[in-house]
Write a protein that holds these residues in place. Structure first.
Motif, PDB file in Angstrom:
ATOM      1  N   LYS A  33      29.352  21.918  20.069  1.00  0.00           N
ATOM      2  CA  LYS A  33      28.076  22.219  20.721  1.00  0.00           C
ATOM      3  C   LYS A  33      27.144  21.002  20.654  1.00  0.00           C
ATOM      4  CE  LYS A  33      28.181  26.378  18.616  1.00  0.00           C
ATOM      5  NZ  LYS A  33      27.786  27.693  18.087  1.00  0.00           N
ATOM      6  N   ILE A  34      27.226  20.256  19.562  1.00  0.00           N
ATOM      7  CA  ILE A  34      26.418  19.047  19.440  1.00  0.00           C
ATOM      8  C   ILE A  34      27.009  17.914  20.272  1.00  0.00           C
ATOM      9  CG2 ILE A  34      25.701  17.210  17.837  1.00  0.00           C
ATOM     10  CD1 ILE A  34      24.051  19.771  17.655  1.00  0.00           C
ATOM     11  N   THR A  58      26.329  18.240  23.917  1.00  0.00           N
ATOM     12  CA  THR A  58      24.936  18.270  24.380  1.00  0.00           C
ATOM     13  C   THR A  58      24.157  17.063  23.837  1.00  0.00           C
ATOM     14  OG1 THR A  58      24.248  19.674  22.516  1.00  0.00           O
ATOM     15  CG2 THR A  58      24.935  20.795  24.508  1.00  0.00           C
ATOM     16  N   LEU A  94      23.131  25.493  23.836  1.00  0.00           N
ATOM     17  CA  LEU A  94      22.108  25.380  22.793  1.00  0.00           C
ATOM     18  C   LEU A  94      21.405  26.702  22.493  1.00  0.00           C
ATOM     19  CD1 LEU A  94      20.593  22.012  24.043  1.00  0.00           C
ATOM     20  CD2 LEU A  94      21.886  22.330  21.939  1.00  0.00           C
ATOM     21  N   CYS A 105      24.144  29.453  19.810  1.00  0.00           N
ATOM     22  CA  CYS A 105      23.672  29.028  18.495  1.00  0.00           C
ATOM     23  C   CYS A 105      22.375  29.755  18.162  1.00  0.00           C
ATOM     24  CB  CYS A 105      23.419  27.522  18.465  1.00  0.00           C
ATOM     25  SG  CYS A 105      22.786  26.939  16.876  1.00  0.00           S
ATOM     26  N   MET A 108      20.809  28.788  15.244  1.00  0.00           N
ATOM     27  CA  MET A 108      20.235  27.849  14.265  1.00  0.00           C
ATOM     28  C   MET A 108      20.192  28.444  12.861  1.00  0.00           C
ATOM     29  SD  MET A 108      17.307  26.402  16.777  1.00  0.00           S
ATOM     30  CE  MET A 108      16.528  25.437  15.529  1.00  0.00           C
ATOM     31  N   ILE A 137      20.317  20.736  17.118  1.00  0.00           N
ATOM     32  CA  ILE A 137      20.177  21.720  18.203  1.00  0.00           C
ATOM     33  C   ILE A 137      18.711  21.727  18.677  1.00  0.00           C
ATOM     34  CG2 ILE A 137      20.162  24.200  18.720  1.00  0.00           C
ATOM     35  CD1 ILE A 137      23.008  23.390  18.556  1.00  0.00           C
ATOM     36  N   ARG A 162      17.250  21.321  22.413  1.00  0.00           N
ATOM     37  CA  ARG A 162      16.374  22.314  23.040  1.00  0.00           C
ATOM     38  C   ARG A 162      15.098  21.649  23.558  1.00  0.00           C
ATOM     39  NH1 ARG A 162      16.737  28.077  19.690  1.00  0.00           N
ATOM     40  NH2 ARG A 162      18.977  28.349  19.914  1.00  0.00           N
TER      41      ARG A 162
END
Lengths: 216, 437
Positions: free
Chosen positions: B65-66, B69, B92, B96, B98, B116, B120
């Motif tokens: 995911k990181i 993005t 994001l 997720c 967080m 994240i 965002r």
């Protein structure tokens, strides 16, 4: 070639390795003082040490226990990676000749076995990268290349030690690959050999110190 | 599918300079190090309930995911496309919450949630924020709270609850803007809006405990959705409003309602967001769970032994109360007073899984409900395995999510807040008992 690699080459490699790591850490420290200054209010040595400690001992973390085979391999890989080059008698002989001092040495047979285990672990890590989808999706060519480059000095060293293949060529390849590896460390993810301690310390005081949560 | 209005809010052309600016502002030694040294070991995947609940799809793993993005944003120095921002928004926000569990599984302790947040912020700079969440953020901007309640509405609701509850507890008041008391109570806008009984309940408990407290007429909103919507400036303003009100009233402490991210915002992230150089809130912050624990241990609130909960009970560790708040042991002390048959979920405490409603997910609304229910499977299974009939939840987002999961997965449970339980089973001293008529 051999003369250069074992003479000036060694010096160049070590200067770039040590200097590069120093510059990298120093510049990151500078940036952190400027842009992450607020976090320094929460430094906590005890939590930092705990956060590092649990990830240094075998299966000390919940993640390591979740994947015991992988974490065992990682452990073997890293332990051999650190111990064999430092305590190999052949390396210490060279140090003795050059500086008149050397480290304590482990028996050659032990070094051979550890190197072999390191290579087995390395092959495991390589295959794991290919096989497990969640690892493969993250992996780029350079991750394979770095893994192979990390294993090369050990492979060539072991072959030379066991007198397999042309000895002189093996030694040249051994020295060359070792130097390339040293030079790459400061500029790649291999910098984690030092940065590991900083990132772990940070999460130790941010999650452990401020909130009391385990980070292992 | 996003509707027209939402599309209108989005910027039509990528402003590379703007993105670069966001990236550079939020960049630091941490980000540089994390993005570079990730060993790509994949250990974080197993920590993530999104990954586990979505058939171990590797695209749901935290590192991916990181990488897909924020990693790309930095690599391309902001030169990204609109479809990229659209895809990033999905990764994001919809994948997720967080919850920071992955940081516990990362050998380098990489704070993935912190990255994240940066992603965002980049998406937010171009209007790529889930629609319902964006609306809530707009409410904060105009009213200071997420449901656009006016000051009069809030005061009236408190007065109404005071009248209603005075029949149950003699002498109950909901003090408004009383200076120099011990606690300023702060709450979630959904309480005055949809669950005013929550206000009545806390007033009952604080009255019975003979606490010195006040409700503030402004700055009472302790939730902070701008923090989860990438709007750091507004997030800082929201927290500062509350700190300022507490300073104006000269109270000792800010008491936070049973809400998870409110506590995270008020105590931990708030001082960063509103720029306190020492990173410490200017006023001591205490969560309701802590206060209830103190009351029970000191005997200021006593439980009626005949009413102590008999049915099997489990406790939901909200990420932002337990893992990111450090209060899991306190929660368990409270459970000891409330329930005879307490059962742990597994994993639990600081290792607990997020319910799937945090990080701004619940406020993202119906558009994301199906995904939220799929990812909530892990929590539903955790609850089912305990065999509990009652889930005690000191967090509004967890509360909503667990109620939804109950329906979706037919769990046959009821979720309740601690204050609701306390109000049902605490002993009411004679002086607070209503006069017999």
């Amino acid at each position: 070639m051999y003369e250069f690699l074992t003479g000036a080459g060694v010096w160049i490699a070590f200067v770039i390795f040590a200097g590069g790591l120093f510059v990298r850490v120093a510049s990151l420290y500078g940036v952190s003082r400027q842009k992450d200054a607020v976090f320094y209010n929460h430094t906590n040595a005890f939590e930092a040490v705990k956060s590092i400690f649990y990830w240094l001992i075998p299966w000390g973390s919940i993640a390591a226990r979740t994947q015991p085979v992988f974490s065992s391999m990682v452990y073997l890989f890293h332990v051999s990676l650190i111990i064999v080059p430092l305590f190999l008698s052949a390396h210490n002989v060279l140090l003795q000749e050059a500086f008149g001092v050397g480290l304590w040495s482990i028996p050659d047979s032990v070094a051979d076995i550890m190197t072999a285990l390191m290579l087995v672990a390395g092959v495991f890590l390589f295959i794991r990268r290919l096989v497990r989808p969640e690892v493969r999706i993250l992996t780029e060519i350079r991750d394979y290349v770095l893994l192979v480059l990390t294993m090369l000095p050990f492979l060539t060293g072991l072959l030379a030690s066991l007198n397999i293949g042309p000895y002189k060529t093996m030694v040249i390849l051994h020295v060359l690959s070792g130097e390339i590896l040293l030079i790459l460390i400061p500029f790649t993810k291999l910098g984690h050999m030092i940065l590991f301690f900083f990132t772990r310390a940070f999460i130790g005081f941010e999650m452990g110190g401020r909130r009391g949560a385990r980070t292992w | 599918m996003p509707d027209e209005k939402q599309l209108k809010a989005r910027i039509k052309k990528v402003n590379i300079k703007k993105i670069k600016n966001v990236l550079e502002t939020l960049d630091g030694a941490r980000i540089k190090t994390w993005l570079n040294i990730c060993a790509k070991c994949g250990l974080c995947a197993e920590s993530c309930f999104f990954y586990l609940a979505n058939d171990k799809n590797p695209e749901f793993s935290p590192a991916y995911k990181i990488k897909s993005t924020v990693g790309e944003m930095y690599k391309k120095k902001g030169d990204v496309s609109l479809p990229f921002l659209e895809a990033s928004m999905e990764a994001l926000w919809a994948r997720c919450t967080m919850c920071k569990r992955c940081s516990q599984f990362c050998p380098f302790g990489i704070d993935i949630a912190a990255m994240i947040t940066i992603g965002r912020s980049v998406c937010q700079s171009h209007g790529f924020v889930p629609e319902f969440l964006a609306k809530a953020v707009e409410n904060y901007r105009v009213s200071g709270n997420q449901m656009a309640l006016t000051k009069d509405d809030f005061i009236e609701t408190c007065e109404w609850m005071e009248e209603e509850t005075a029949d149950e507890i003699k002498g109950l008041t909901i003090p408004m803007d009383v200076p120099e008391v011990k606690f300023m109570y702060t709450l979630n806008a959904r309480e005055p809006m949809y669950y005013p009984q929550d206000i009545a309940q806390i007033a009952q408990i604080l009255t019975v405990a003979e606490e010195s407290w006040t409700m503030p007429s402004e700055g009472w909103e302790c939730t902070n959705l701008p923090m989860f919507a990438g709007d750091r400036t507004l997030a800082g303003i929201i927290v500062e409003n509350m700190y300022q009100k507490a300073r104006d009233l000269k109270v000792d402490k800010i008491l936070v309602t049973e809400c998870g991210h409110a506590y995270r915002s008020t105590k931990y992230e708030g001082p960063y967001l509103s720029g306190y150089p020492d990173g410490i809130p200017p006023i001591e912050i205490i969560h309701s769970v802590e206060l209830f624990c103190e009351y029970l241990e000191s005997g200021r609130i006593k439980i009626d032994p005949s009413k102590k909960l008999k049915e099997p009970v489990t406790y939901q560790d909200p990420c932002n109360v337990s893992r990111n708040g450090g209060l899991w042991d306190i929660g368990r002390i409270v459970m000891g007073y409330l329930a005879d048959d307490f059962r742990e979920m597994s994993p639990n405490k600081d290792y607990n899984h997020c319910c799937g409603g945090g990080g701004g997910y619940i406020p993202m609304g119906p558009e994301y409900r199906v995904k939220r229910m799929v990812s909530g499977k892990i929590k539903a299974e955790q609850i089912r395995k305990t065999g509990a009939k009652l889930v005690i939840v000191p967090c509004h987002n967890c509360f909503d999510q667990i109620n939804d999961l109950n329906e979706e997965y037919d769990l046959g449970i009821k979720s309740v807040s601690i204050k609701e339980v306390l109000c049902e089973i605490m002993m009411i001293p004679d002086k607070f008992k209503p006069d017999e008529e």
